[in-house]
Motif scaffolding. Structure first.
Motif, PDB file in Angstrom:
ATOM      1  N   UNK A  23       1.157  -1.360  -0.280  1.00  0.00           N
ATOM      2  CA  UNK A  23      -0.105  -0.311  -0.252  1.00  0.00           C
ATOM      3  C   UNK A  23       0.652   1.272  -0.302  1.00  0.00           C
ATOM      4  N   UNK A  42      -7.427   2.366   8.996  1.00  0.00           N
ATOM      5  CA  UNK A  42      -7.129   1.594   8.150  1.00  0.00           C
ATOM      6  C   UNK A  42      -7.752   1.398   6.869  1.00  0.00           C
ATOM      7  N   UNK A  44     -10.191   3.489   4.983  1.00  0.00           N
ATOM      8  CA  UNK A  44     -10.419   4.934   3.879  1.00  0.00           C
ATOM      9  C   UNK A  44     -11.241   5.587   4.649  1.00  0.00           C
ATOM     10  N   UNK A  59      -6.823   8.483  -0.559  1.00  0.00           N
ATOM     11  CA  UNK A  59      -6.030   8.467   1.404  1.00  0.00           C
ATOM     12  C   UNK A  59      -5.102   6.889   0.464  1.00  0.00           C
ATOM     13  N   UNK A  61      -3.862   4.468   2.195  1.00  0.00           N
ATOM     14  CA  UNK A  61      -4.111   3.328   2.424  1.00  0.00           C
ATOM     15  C   UNK A  61      -5.010   2.594   1.047  1.00  0.00           C
ATOM     16  N   UNK A  62      -5.812   3.122   1.001  1.00  0.00           N
ATOM     17  CA  UNK A  62      -6.718   2.933  -0.460  1.00  0.00           C
ATOM     18  C   UNK A  62      -5.731   2.858  -1.561  1.00  0.00           C
ATOM     19  N   UNK A  63      -4.227   2.865  -2.200  1.00  0.00           N
ATOM     20  CA  UNK A  63      -4.346   2.960  -3.550  1.00  0.00           C
ATOM     21  C   UNK A  63      -3.333   1.964  -2.877  1.00  0.00           C
TER      22      UNK A  63
ATOM     23  N   UNK B   1      -3.284  -3.944   7.335  1.00  0.00           N
ATOM     24  CA  UNK B   1      -3.983  -5.184   6.802  1.00  0.00           C
ATOM     25  C   UNK B   1      -3.638  -4.461   5.414  1.00  0.00           C
ATOM     26  N   UNK B  35     -11.748   2.167  -4.893  1.00  0.00           N
ATOM     27  CA  UNK B  35     -12.362   2.467  -3.260  1.00  0.00           C
ATOM     28  C   UNK B  35     -13.146   1.332  -3.310  1.00  0.00           C
ATOM     29  N   UNK B  38     -10.017  -2.543  -3.247  1.00  0.00           N
ATOM     30  CA  UNK B  38      -9.128  -2.262  -2.606  1.00  0.00           C
ATOM     31  C   UNK B  38      -9.541  -2.497  -1.297  1.00  0.00           C
ATOM     32  N   UNK B  42      -8.085  -5.639   0.625  1.00  0.00           N
ATOM     33  CA  UNK B  42      -7.242  -5.925   2.555  1.00  0.00           C
ATOM     34  C   UNK B  42      -7.758  -6.651   3.577  1.00  0.00           C
ATOM     35  N   UNK B 105     -11.729  12.977  -0.478  1.00  0.00           N
ATOM     36  CA  UNK B 105     -10.678  12.653  -0.887  1.00  0.00           C
ATOM     37  C   UNK B 105     -11.261  11.330  -1.919  1.00  0.00           C
ATOM     38  N   UNK B 106     -11.666  10.836  -1.044  1.00  0.00           N
ATOM     39  CA  UNK B 106     -12.477   9.239  -1.897  1.00  0.00           C
ATOM     40  C   UNK B 106     -12.926   9.747  -3.088  1.00  0.00           C
TER      41      UNK B 106
END
Lengths: 167, 289
Positions: A23, A42, A44, A59, A61-63, B1, B35, B38, B42, B105-106
């Motif tokens: 990540x 962790x 998003x 974010x 943690x999600x890329x 994770x 989004x 992923x 995780x 951001x999302x």
């Protein structure tokens, strides 16, 4: 199988071989040893890991790190020169925009893009703008003030008041 | 994770992507905004062997008006929709919905194509597309096919997009004067899925009679759902309180929500009626503006 990637972080180019499942936040914190970008939820939700990727808040943690190949990243370490504050950092300091500070790097990077797109946001626009960044200390009022302060300073206006609000 | 290990491919043309899909078949997943995917990887709810990242394929990020059709590329980010003036002028519903999707951001990452191709009735765009009667362009190595939104969703996480295909474009018919649209969802907090959500588009003639209506519901059924009886209750009628109440009652009866942390089935059935009434009024106000 690793992938070779090239990324620019705060103006410095890095070339690394990474596992596809790495990540981006782990690449920043562990491979590059820059720990200003935090891991909160962790999932998003909290925004502690927010950085700028090509100027957009994301974010990390999600890329996947491989998705950042060729991209230009900014982390909290890169928003101002060492021992100097930019207007947002100064705003957070002057307005008590942080207590524990865990959310602050993410807040500042999200607010950076917010002010880029909307230099003079209303309070409502600021609150919607930071809606993906959670703070469990301040109650947000002083964060909103901090962003207002930076907005004024960016536009060459003296901020109204820096009297922090304690709740 | 941390996700389970996988291989990563980053094609730069659709042809290359189709070749990879042919090679890997069911083992591959398309990575768009990532989004939904992923986070699932995780949590190890999903463990694809290969990710095919389509973010580097040019030509999928357009919002263009072509005659009476608005065309939106699959890779258009939610944040781009939020600021797409011409799109919002025709379909103000997009200003309503994007503001309620996750957080800024999302929205910088999440794409409209991914939101639909994920096939989740809890996502917001499916209901909007049902209301707008969109057509979905699905591309494969043998060319494109266009599927009406009513034939697109097959089940939980299942859509018309086959393992060797990619959703590439959304086409939305532009209705004439007197058309308005609106969306709202009740959410417990920013970023949560809808407790209930309602999308409405309708056209009123000079007498105030409904000549066209589309209604989609969010997170009130296992598969994204059109409120058909509610539409029928409005079509050809003037929007009196009784007519609107009948449409709300139909939606409340016809949806199939489940009890969960967001509310009881009874509460959600009540809520869909309230939201539908409000969205009909809001769409009608916009239609007359």
């Amino acid at each position: 199988m690793t992938k070779h990637i090239k990324i620019t972080v705060n103006g410095t180019e890095h070339e690394l071989d990474v596992e596809p499942r790495l990540l981006l936040v782990h690449l920043i914190r562990e491979n590059l040893a820059m720990t200003g970008t935090h891991i909160g939820c962790d999932t998003t939700s909290c925004g502690a890991c927010t950085i700028l990727m090509d100027g957009k808040s994301v974010k990390s943690c999600t890329i996947l790190a491989v998705q950042a190949n060729g991209k230009n990243l900014t982390t909290i370490e890169g928003v101002s020169a060492e021992n100097e504050y930019n207007h947002l950092q100064e705003g957070f300091k002057e307005n008590h925009g942080l207590h524990c500070g865990f959310c602050t790097p993410g807040m500042i990077l999200r607010a950076t893009e917010l002010l880029e797109n909307n230099p003079d946001p209303t309070e409502e626009e600021i609150r919607w703008g930071i809606s993906g960044n959670l703070c469990r200390c301040t109650g947000y009022n002083n964060i909103v003030k901090a962003i207002k302060y930076a907005s004024a300073k960016n536009r060459g206006i003296e901020p109204a008041s820096t009297e922090p609000e304690f709740v | 994770m941390i996700p389970a290990p996988f291989d990563y491919e980053s094609p730069t043309t659709l042809e290359e992507a189709f070749g990879l899909l042919d090679r890997y078949g069911d083992e591959a997943k398309i990575l768009s905004g990532g989004h939904s995917l992923i986070p699932m990887m995780k949590l190890r709810f999903a463990s694809p062997e290969v990710l095919i990242d389509i973010n580097n394929i040019p030509g999928l990020s357009h919002i263009t008006k072509d005659g009476n059709t608005m065309k939106i590329g699959a890779l258009v980010r939610e944040s781009e929709i939020e600021h797409a003036k011409e799109l919002i002028a025709h379909f103000p519903i997009f200003a309503d919905v994007t503001k309620l999707i996750a957080d800024p951001s999302v929205r910088n990452r999440g794409t409209i194509g991914g939101n639909l191709a994920h096939g989740d009735a809890a996502n917001d765009h499916p209901a909007v597309m049902l209301a707008l009667r969109a057509n979905i362009v699905i591309s494969g190595k043998d060319g494109n096919r266009t599927v009406p939104i009513d034939e697109f969703f097959h089940g939980f996480y299942m859509t018309e997009v086959q393992a060797n295909e990619i959703l590439t474009e959304i086409q939305i018919p532009i209705h004439g004067k007197g058309t308005g649209s609106a969306y709202h969802k009740m959410e417990r907090k920013v970023g949560d899925y809808a407790t209930a959500g309602v999308a409405v588009q309708l056209t009123l003639d000079a007498n105030g009679t409904v000549t066209y209506v589309g209604i989609g519901l969010t997170n009130l059924s296992p598969v994204p759902m059109r409120a058909e009886r509610s539409e029928a209750a409005l079509l050809g009628k003037k929007l009196t309180d009784e007519v609107i109440a009948e449409a709300a009652k139909c939606a409340s009866e016809d949806c199939s929500p489940s009890d969960d942390l967001r509310g009881s089935e009874e509460y959600k059935r009540h809520l869909v009626g309230v939201l539908l009434k409000r969205m009909i009024h809001k769409a009608a106000e916009r239609a007359m503006a």
